[in-house]
Design a protein around this motif. Structure first.
Motif, PDB file in Angstrom:
ATOM      1  N   TYR A 121       0.828  -1.203   0.000  1.00 47.93           N
ATOM      2  CA  TYR A 121       0.000   0.000   0.000  1.00 47.93           C
ATOM      3  C   TYR A 121       0.869   1.263   0.000  1.00 47.93           C
ATOM      4  N   VAL A 122       0.312   2.365  -0.516  1.00 54.93           N
ATOM      5  CA  VAL A 122       1.046   3.637  -0.493  1.00 54.93           C
ATOM      6  C   VAL A 122       1.259   4.078   0.957  1.00 54.93           C
ATOM      7  N   LYS A 123       2.384   4.718   1.201  1.00 53.75           N
ATOM      8  CA  LYS A 123       2.761   5.073   2.579  1.00 53.75           C
ATOM      9  C   LYS A 123       2.970   6.583   2.762  1.00 53.75           C
ATOM     10  N   SER A 124       2.700   7.350   1.722  1.00 55.90           N
ATOM     11  CA  SER A 124       2.884   8.793   1.817  1.00 55.90           C
ATOM     12  C   SER A 124       2.032   9.485   0.769  1.00 55.90           C
ATOM     13  N   ASP A 125       1.881  10.801   0.906  1.00 57.16           N
ATOM     14  CA  ASP A 125       1.135  11.584  -0.074  1.00 57.16           C
ATOM     15  C   ASP A 125       1.810  11.536  -1.439  1.00 57.16           C
ATOM     16  N   GLU A 126       3.137  11.480  -1.440  1.00 52.88           N
ATOM     17  CA  GLU A 126       3.874  11.425  -2.703  1.00 52.88           C
ATOM     18  C   GLU A 126       3.581  10.125  -3.463  1.00 52.88           C
ATOM     19  N   GLU A 127       3.577   9.006  -2.729  1.00 52.16           N
ATOM     20  CA  GLU A 127       3.275   7.711  -3.351  1.00 52.16           C
ATOM     21  C   GLU A 127       1.834   7.682  -3.849  1.00 52.16           C
ATOM     22  N   TYR A 128       0.929   8.256  -3.064  1.00 51.47           N
ATOM     23  CA  TYR A 128      -0.477   8.319  -3.466  1.00 51.47           C
ATOM     24  C   TYR A 128      -0.609   9.079  -4.788  1.00 51.47           C
ATOM     25  N   LYS A 129       0.047  10.230  -4.872  1.00 48.47           N
ATOM     26  CA  LYS A 129      -0.022  11.057  -6.084  1.00 48.47           C
ATOM     27  C   LYS A 129       0.587  10.330  -7.275  1.00 48.47           C
ATOM     28  N   TYR A 130       1.683   9.595  -7.039  1.00 49.58           N
ATOM     29  CA  TYR A 130       2.330   8.856  -8.126  1.00 49.58           C
ATOM     30  C   TYR A 130       1.370   7.813  -8.707  1.00 49.58           C
ATOM     31  N   ILE A 131       0.708   7.027  -7.847  1.00 52.80           N
ATOM     32  CA  ILE A 131      -0.218   5.992  -8.303  1.00 52.80           C
ATOM     33  C   ILE A 131      -1.410   6.619  -9.009  1.00 52.80           C
ATOM     34  N   ASP A 132      -1.951   7.695  -8.441  1.00 47.02           N
ATOM     35  CA  ASP A 132      -3.102   8.367  -9.031  1.00 47.02           C
ATOM     36  C   ASP A 132      -2.767   8.913 -10.414  1.00 47.02           C
ATOM     37  N   ASP A 133      -1.625   9.593 -10.529  1.00 50.86           N
ATOM     38  CA  ASP A 133      -1.203  10.150 -11.817  1.00 50.86           C
ATOM     39  C   ASP A 133      -0.924   9.040 -12.832  1.00 50.86           C
ATOM     40  N   TYR A 134      -0.285   7.983 -12.365  1.00 52.21           N
ATOM     41  CA  TYR A 134       0.047   6.842 -13.231  1.00 52.21           C
ATOM     42  C   TYR A 134      -1.220   6.235 -13.822  1.00 52.21           C
ATOM     43  N   PHE A 135      -2.215   6.031 -12.969  1.00 57.90           N
ATOM     44  CA  PHE A 135      -3.481   5.441 -13.413  1.00 57.90           C
ATOM     45  C   PHE A 135      -4.204   6.382 -14.376  1.00 57.90           C
ATOM     46  N   ASN A 136      -4.360   7.618 -13.987  1.00 60.01           N
ATOM     47  CA  ASN A 136      -5.113   8.582 -14.801  1.00 60.01           C
ATOM     48  C   ASN A 136      -4.454   8.812 -16.158  1.00 60.01           C
ATOM     49  N   ARG A 137      -3.146   8.786 -16.183  1.00 58.22           N
ATOM     50  CA  ARG A 137      -2.415   8.984 -17.442  1.00 58.22           C
ATOM     51  C   ARG A 137      -2.729   7.879 -18.441  1.00 58.22           C
ATOM     52  N   HIS A 138      -2.959   6.675 -17.935  1.00 60.30           N
ATOM     53  CA  HIS A 138      -3.203   5.530 -18.820  1.00 60.30           C
ATOM     54  C   HIS A 138      -4.670   5.412 -19.269  1.00 60.30           C
ATOM     55  N   VAL A 139      -5.584   6.020 -18.547  1.00 64.82           N
ATOM     56  CA  VAL A 139      -7.011   5.874 -18.894  1.00 64.82           C
ATOM     57  C   VAL A 139      -7.623   7.182 -19.402  1.00 64.82           C
ATOM     58  N   ALA A 140      -6.824   8.238 -19.456  1.00 66.09           N
ATOM     59  CA  ALA A 140      -7.353   9.576 -19.760  1.00 66.09           C
ATOM     60  C   ALA A 140      -8.095   9.636 -21.093  1.00 66.09           C
ATOM     61  N   LYS A 141      -7.583   8.959 -22.113  1.00 70.26           N
ATOM     62  CA  LYS A 141      -8.168   9.078 -23.454  1.00 70.26           C
ATOM     63  C   LYS A 141      -9.191   7.982 -23.771  1.00 70.26           C
ATOM     64  N   LEU A 142      -9.533   7.181 -22.794  1.00 68.89           N
ATOM     65  CA  LEU A 142     -10.462   6.071 -23.022  1.00 68.89           C
ATOM     66  C   LEU A 142     -11.896   6.500 -22.741  1.00 68.89           C
TER      67      LEU A 142
END
Length: 380
Positions: free
Chosen positions: A194-215
């Motif tokens: 699991y994510v352990k910091s705000d930075e890790e949370y943002k990384y996962i969120d950005d990573y996910f959104n970047r891959h599904v943004a155009k779908l």
């Protein structure tokens, strides 16, 4: 813990049911000649052995050491061929592959119209069952035949195939991207948890959104929806958003119950979706729905139409009994759950070759929790 054998041939033979062994011996008898009886004798030796022991095989005097490697490879292949010939006819994927093979045979014999007729019928069946990868392969084969100008087919046929190929290629690409995303998120979960910091949370969120943004989810078919819910679930687990994990696990399970034929075509995906859904309900302590969907899962598995094989049997045991224990832990009904323990220990022996140590340890941990709850501390 399971003592997993390392020799692939031995493990394969030990995984065979009585009917599969009988079928193999009937199949092998057709191949039997004075020059190849040794592979049948090797099968019999391994079938009777409790563990793989090369010294015991050579001691039998049937096989010389220089022959063993090639003979094992030959036997392994023939067992797979025998199983392949006896696969249940209701398995749609094998039906499609078989029809595709028939079409290739007819094409190679120059019977083009017969080949195209089989391909067209098989393509419709593939599309009806959301087998878009197979449908795309069929369209590409149809294009190959048409491109040779040998059928004198109706005008517009080329345009029709090009449009079909583009549409199927697009949908398969979306499915592939989403399945890649799901696998990558799962890999992150295994590596870092699991994510352990705000930075890790943002990384996962950005990573996910970047891959599904155009779908565009509104244009998804069954398979695209499945992989989107799968990836979204792993994203939710990673950031510990258990309400979101509940939401996407519910969508995953509902997708199958709304398309019941897909339950029987993709039983592993169905079972895993139910497990994650029940896990989310457990995390949220939603006892009423937990019991409802666990009962529904058991009823579906008990349906005669539900596929049966070693892998599915092991997964069904793993997910059903794991969640049965979870239900009792959730309700605090420890005494009422004690009857499950001998059943689980017995089934662990049966399915030991198909379960990893992690899942076995989870069972033992939960059994210990049950014993602790009823104050049987020695057993705990």
């Amino acid at each position: 813990m399971a003592n997993h054998q390392k020799d692939f041939l031995f493990v394969l033979i030990k995984s065979l049911s009585k009917s599969e062994k009988r079928q193999f011996k009937i199949f092998a008898s057709r191949l039997e000649t004075s020059s190849n009886t040794k592979f049948i004798e090797l099968f019999n030796i391994l079938d009777k052995s409790e563990v793989y022991d090369e010294k015991l095989i050579l001691k039998s005097g049937v096989i010389q050491k220089v022959q063993l490697s090639n003979l094992k490879s030959y036997l392994y292949k023939q067992i797979l061929v025998s199983i392949r010939l006896n696969i249940p006819s209701q398995n749609i994927r094998y039906q499609l592959r078989e029809q595709m093979d028939f079409a290739v045979i007819l094409y190679n014999k120059g019977l083009y119209k017969q080949s195209l007729k089989i391909l067209d019928k098989t393509k419709q069946q593939a599309l009806e069952n959301d087998e878009k990868y197979m449908a795309y392969e069929i369209v590409e084969f149809e294009k190959l035949i048409e491109s040779q100008y040998i059928t004198r087919s109706i005008q517009g046929r080329a345009d029709e195939l090009v449009i079909q190929a583009k549409e199927l290629n697009y949908r398969n690409t979306i499915s592939s991207k989403l399945s890649n995303l799901s696998l990558q998120l799962y890999g992150i979960m295994l590596k870092t948890g699991y994510v352990k910091s705000d930075e890790e949370y943002k990384y996962i969120d950005d990573y996910f959104n970047r891959h599904v943004a155009k779908l565009d989810e509104s244009k998804f078919g069954f398979r695209e929806k499945y992989w989107f819910y799968n990836a979204s679930l792993w994203r939710s687990f990673l950031v510990q958003d258990f309400l979101a994990s509940y939401k996407f696990a519910y969508k995953w399970v509902t997708l199958f119950y709304d398309n019941p034929n897909m339950i029987y075509l993709n039983p592993v995906f169905f079972l895993k979706g139910n497990h994650y859904f029940l896990e989310s309900l457990y995390m949220l302590k939603y006892k009423t729905n937990f019991k409802k969907y666990l009962n529904l899962l058991e009823e579906t598995i008990a349906d005669p139409k539900f596929p049966v094989n070693d892998n599915i049997a092991s997964l069904s045991f793993l997910y059903v009994y794991n969640n049965k224990l979870n239900l009792h832990i959730l309700e605090g009904t420890f005494a009422e759950s004690e009857y499950l323990i001998p059943e689980i220990l017995n089934k662990l022996k049966i399915h030991s070759e198909h379960l990893d140590e992690h899942h076995e340890m989870l069972f033992f941990y939960k059994i210990a929790s049950i014993y602790f709850g009823i104050e049987k501390y020695n057993e705990c």
